[in-house]
Design an enzyme around this catalytic site. Structure first.
Site: not given
Length: 260
Positions: A12, A16, A44, A138
């Site tokens: 959502t 995405g 959402k 990351k």
């Protein structure tokens, strides 16, 4: 071989929802993780229901329930995670470590695409705070993926156009300036600007391509590589007016980040 089954985690969100749309458009059996902590977020919920109407399957699972994550990823071939990693929205990059554990235990996933999509974190070891937190985290996730020997693809699209193009790369706004524009340094550094729908389209194209396994894919259309000055010139031509240029030297720009 048929098209891979895809699970989108963070479906959502800003990227995405585009990934979900692109996956469906390219004919993949598409699953979207529905997390119980959605609570009273009706926007959402309605987005998830709209995905279902378009043909996606909703899978209930929680990052707080390892077994539910394992069962979710067992149903697909590819997992794409798009949870947010920017501090002005929500910052959840390290939550992906739980997803890595689930994928490792499930043992069936043939490709994992973690939440990347922007600048390649492997090239940002000299980034400054506060932004470098995202890059460092990351890299933590990347190391976990590779230690678990999970097949991966990292997608690097550099600057999202919605955040960096329409506003002529001005800070603190998403709208173009009306009278004056700040030019950073000499304004002649080349930058890759990518439309977010294109990022999603090409992300989905990587998942069944054997050339992209265990690789970083850079999205760099030549016509999208512009300097800030060129970007401003394009806007001035469209708007039919010249903007006043305010030049900000490198050291002055960096000084504004001290103490943040």
């Amino acid at each position: 071989m048929g098209k891979s089954k895809v699970l989108v985690v963070g479906g959502t969100g800003y990227i995405g929802r585009r990934i979900v749309k692109a996956s469906l458009a390219q004919g993949h059996e598409t699953y979207v993780l529905q997390r119980p902590d959605i609570g009273l977020d009706i926007d959402k919920l309605q987005m998830l229901l709209s995905f279902k109407k378009q043909g996606a399957h909703l899978i209930e699972a929680s990052f707080a329930d390892h077994r539910s994550l394992v069962e979710a990823v067992k149903r697909v071939d590819v997992v794409i995670c798009t949870i947010s990693g920017v501090h002005f929205r929500s910052h959840n990059i390290l939550m992906q470590l739980k997803l890595v554990d689930a994928i490792r235990e499930a043992g069936n996933v043939k490709r994992f695409l973690p939440s990347e999509f922007g600048i390649d974190p492997a090239r940002m070891e000299n980034a400054l705070e506060p932004g470098r937190v995202t890059f460092d985290e990351k890299m933590v996730v990347r190391r976990a993926i590779q230690e678990a020997k999970i097949p991966f693809t990292y997608v690097s699209a550099n600057c999202f156009a919605g955040y960096f193009a329409g506003n002529l790369s001005q800070m603190g706004t998403l709208l173009p300036p009306k009278e004056k524009v700040c030019i950073y340094g000499d304004g002649k550094v080349k930058v890759v600007f990518m439309d977010e729908d294109d990022i999603a389209t090409y992300t989905i194209k990587t998942i069944d391509d054997p050339r992209t396994i265990n690789k970083t894919v850079y999205l760099r259309p030549p016509e999208n590589i512009l300097t800030q000055r060129q970007l401003v010139e394009i806007w001035e031509k469209l708007a039919g007016k010249q903007l006043e240029k305010v030049h900000i030297p490198n050291d002055q720009f960096l000084a504004t980040m001290k103490g943040i």
